[in-house]
Design a protein around this motif. Sequence first.
Motif, PDB file in Angstrom:
ATOM      1  N   TRP A  70       0.817  -1.212   0.000  1.00  0.00           N
ATOM      2  CA  TRP A  70       0.000   0.000   0.000  1.00  0.00           C
ATOM      3  C   TRP A  70       0.857   1.270   0.000  1.00  0.00           C
ATOM      4  N   PRO A  71       1.928   1.372   0.781  1.00  0.00           N
ATOM      5  CA  PRO A  71       2.754   2.583   0.695  1.00  0.00           C
ATOM      6  C   PRO A  71       3.301   2.821  -0.711  1.00  0.00           C
ATOM      7  N   GLU A  72       3.683   1.745  -1.389  1.00  0.00           N
ATOM      8  CA  GLU A  72       4.196   1.888  -2.763  1.00  0.00           C
ATOM      9  C   GLU A  72       3.092   2.351  -3.708  1.00  0.00           C
ATOM     10  N   ILE A  73       1.910   1.762  -3.567  1.00  0.00           N
ATOM     11  CA  ILE A  73       0.775   2.161  -4.407  1.00  0.00           C
ATOM     12  C   ILE A  73       0.414   3.622  -4.150  1.00  0.00           C
ATOM     13  N   ALA A  74       0.329   4.000  -2.870  1.00  0.00           N
ATOM     14  CA  ALA A  74      -0.017   5.376  -2.528  1.00  0.00           C
ATOM     15  C   ALA A  74       1.019   6.358  -3.063  1.00  0.00           C
ATOM     16  N   LEU A 296      -5.927   7.739   1.911  1.00  0.00           N
ATOM     17  CA  LEU A 296      -4.571   7.983   2.395  1.00  0.00           C
ATOM     18  C   LEU A 296      -4.532   9.188   3.330  1.00  0.00           C
ATOM     19  N   ALA A 297      -5.256  10.261   2.961  1.00  0.00           N
ATOM     20  CA  ALA A 297      -5.282  11.462   3.796  1.00  0.00           C
ATOM     21  C   ALA A 297      -5.883  11.166   5.160  1.00  0.00           C
ATOM     22  N   ALA A 298      -6.956  10.374   5.199  1.00  0.00           N
ATOM     23  CA  ALA A 298      -7.579  10.039   6.478  1.00  0.00           C
ATOM     24  C   ALA A 298      -6.614   9.268   7.369  1.00  0.00           C
ATOM     25  N   GLN A 299      -5.775   8.426   6.762  1.00  0.00           N
ATOM     26  CA  GLN A 299      -4.778   7.692   7.546  1.00  0.00           C
ATOM     27  C   GLN A 299      -3.697   8.618   8.094  1.00  0.00           C
ATOM     28  N   LEU A 300      -3.149   9.462   7.225  1.00  0.00           N
ATOM     29  CA  LEU A 300      -1.982  10.254   7.615  1.00  0.00           C
ATOM     30  C   LEU A 300      -2.330  11.438   8.508  1.00  0.00           C
ATOM     31  N   TYR A 301      -3.568  11.924   8.450  1.00  0.00           N
ATOM     32  CA  TYR A 301      -3.959  13.046   9.307  1.00  0.00           C
ATOM     33  C   TYR A 301      -4.821  12.579  10.479  1.00  0.00           C
ATOM     34  N   GLY A 302      -4.997  11.277  10.607  1.00  0.00           N
ATOM     35  CA  GLY A 302      -5.758  10.727  11.710  1.00  0.00           C
ATOM     36  C   GLY A 302      -4.873  10.386  12.888  1.00  0.00           C
ATOM     37  N   ARG A 303      -5.432   9.630  13.810  1.00  0.00           N
ATOM     38  CA  ARG A 303      -4.665   9.216  14.984  1.00  0.00           C
ATOM     39  C   ARG A 303      -3.708   8.089  14.621  1.00  0.00           C
ATOM     40  N   ASN A 304      -2.533   8.119  15.180  1.00  0.00           N
ATOM     41  CA  ASN A 304      -1.538   7.066  15.007  1.00  0.00           C
ATOM     42  C   ASN A 304      -1.312   6.697  13.539  1.00  0.00           C
ATOM     43  N   PRO A 305      -0.893   7.659  12.718  1.00  0.00           N
ATOM     44  CA  PRO A 305      -0.643   7.342  11.304  1.00  0.00           C
ATOM     45  C   PRO A 305       0.467   6.312  11.160  1.00  0.00           C
ATOM     46  N   ALA A 307       3.722   4.437  10.359  1.00  0.00           N
ATOM     47  CA  ALA A 307       5.076   4.959  10.144  1.00  0.00           C
ATOM     48  C   ALA A 307       5.520   4.781   8.696  1.00  0.00           C
ATOM     49  N   GLU A 308       5.100   3.680   8.069  1.00  0.00           N
ATOM     50  CA  GLU A 308       5.538   3.411   6.689  1.00  0.00           C
ATOM     51  C   GLU A 308       4.944   4.387   5.678  1.00  0.00           C
ATOM     52  N   LEU A 309       3.908   5.133   6.081  1.00  0.00           N
ATOM     53  CA  LEU A 309       3.316   6.124   5.179  1.00  0.00           C
ATOM     54  C   LEU A 309       3.870   7.528   5.400  1.00  0.00           C
ATOM     55  N   GLN A 310       4.622   7.736   6.474  1.00  0.00           N
ATOM     56  CA  GLN A 310       5.097   9.072   6.825  1.00  0.00           C
ATOM     57  C   GLN A 310       5.902   9.757   5.718  1.00  0.00           C
ATOM     58  N   ASP A 315       4.275  15.274   0.538  1.00  0.00           N
ATOM     59  CA  ASP A 315       3.571  15.389  -0.743  1.00  0.00           C
ATOM     60  C   ASP A 315       2.115  15.786  -0.521  1.00  0.00           C
ATOM     61  N   LEU A 316       1.478  15.173   0.465  1.00  0.00           N
ATOM     62  CA  LEU A 316       0.092  15.520   0.766  1.00  0.00           C
ATOM     63  C   LEU A 316      -0.024  16.954   1.272  1.00  0.00           C
ATOM     64  N   ASP A 317       0.891  17.359   2.139  1.00  0.00           N
ATOM     65  CA  ASP A 317       0.818  18.702   2.728  1.00  0.00           C
ATOM     66  C   ASP A 317       0.759  19.789   1.661  1.00  0.00           C
ATOM     67  N   ARG A 318       1.461  19.590   0.557  1.00  0.00           N
ATOM     68  CA  ARG A 318       1.482  20.603  -0.510  1.00  0.00           C
ATOM     69  C   ARG A 318       0.116  20.763  -1.164  1.00  0.00           C
ATOM     70  N   HIS A 319      -0.749  19.770  -1.028  1.00  0.00           N
ATOM     71  CA  HIS A 319      -2.049  19.799  -1.696  1.00  0.00           C
ATOM     72  C   HIS A 319      -3.215  19.957  -0.735  1.00  0.00           C
ATOM     73  N   LEU A 320      -2.902  20.172   0.541  1.00  0.00           N
ATOM     74  CA  LEU A 320      -3.935  20.318   1.556  1.00  0.00           C
ATOM     75  C   LEU A 320      -4.626  21.672   1.417  1.00  0.00           C
ATOM     76  N   HIS A 321      -5.947  21.672   1.303  1.00  0.00           N
ATOM     77  CA  HIS A 321      -6.696  22.908   1.134  1.00  0.00           C
ATOM     78  C   HIS A 321      -6.655  23.741   2.414  1.00  0.00           C
ATOM     79  N   GLU A 322      -6.647  25.042   2.255  1.00  0.00           N
ATOM     80  CA  GLU A 322      -6.499  25.940   3.403  1.00  0.00           C
ATOM     81  C   GLU A 322      -7.688  25.886   4.366  1.00  0.00           C
TER      82      GLU A 322
END
Length: 386
Positions: A70-74, A296-305, A307-310, A315-322
């Motif tokens: 999944w990290p590779e696919i994401a 993917l966003a729900a995982q990385l911005y949720g609780r206990n993301p 580590a393999e997705l960190q 990359d996600l932060d650059r596309h996060l809406h204000e």
Amino acid sequence: MSSPALISFDESGFTGPNLLRDDQPVFAYAAVELSIEDANQLIAEIRGGRKPVIQAAELKASGLKKRGDWPEIAGLVLSRMEGRYSFLVADKRLAFAGKVFEYLMEPVLEDNSLLFYRHGLHRLVAGAVYRSIATAGGPAEDLALQLETFMRSFDPADAPAVFAATGEAPADARVLGEVLRFARGYSERIKARTERLKNDAEYAKWVLDLTSTALMSLLVNGFGPKHQQLEVLCDDSKPLQGIASTFDGFIGRDEEFPLHGGNRVVSARLNLAGPIRFGQSHDNPTLQIADLIAGLAAQLYGRNPPAELQPLKADLDRHLHEDHILPETAGDSQMTAVEKQANMFVLRHLAGRAALGADPLKGIAKVYVQAFKRAGSVGQRLRNRR
């Protein structure tokens, strides 16, 4: 005119108007700028040479995140979609805390609500109430659940702990306590001014849902200004289908317009080629890609993301809406100490007026002037002691 850009939307963590559920604490809504042809090509690339083979007929994050690759696919999805997606994430309890001002206080203050938004009272209330209810099952959980019930029915009788003085805020929840005093003193005004919501059952049913506000943000202050015209495709959604006709006013609308949001005004634009379309992901490859990004966003911005997705977070932060709603950037987190003290003074003042049944708005601008002078002088005395 060139062909409209196809923008497709999907979500992760949808719980409708139930924002206090602890099993899915984060809502994510993603938009992708992608043609059907390009989406099919990306899906083929994702599936190509995988071991074990991806058996599912459609790609969904809920299934793929169980795979070891999944990290590779994401990472592949994000690299191919660089600059062509945006998303919004919301901590649901913080979003709910923001609704407390909107549906308990604004109905009373609406004749001069811009004054309070400009000075940030809504941010003080949202941030402090969030801290009081952030932990599921905490001391303020019963109050939170009754507030949620009220915001679905708009009947104060459904929330006696809020309106009937049968429940108290925890001792360390000062702001929540003042909000309760305000709500109890002005309960009849709140009831009268939310009556129209109570009578509109379809609207009231979804008033706490975050999907429609996320869609609006991503369109009018995201892809709308970027493109001359848009074709919008959303994954099947009962809340959106219920309000989709409100977007029809943007069909063929080519001019910019001011968008008021709390204490700021931004220039917005949205020109739709036609009504919002709805579909299912197994029939629409672009929705599958949006689903992967939202998941993917729900995982990385949720609780206990994980580590393999960190490594993908930047990359996600650059596309996060204000307009995201996260504790580190929303609520009162960006307020100065003077702003917090002044607004707390005003909140106490309003709660005192509520207890007396007094006019909440008479002379309130002068109260704010006094509040900021007082807070500023306290701050200066503290600085002088250093």
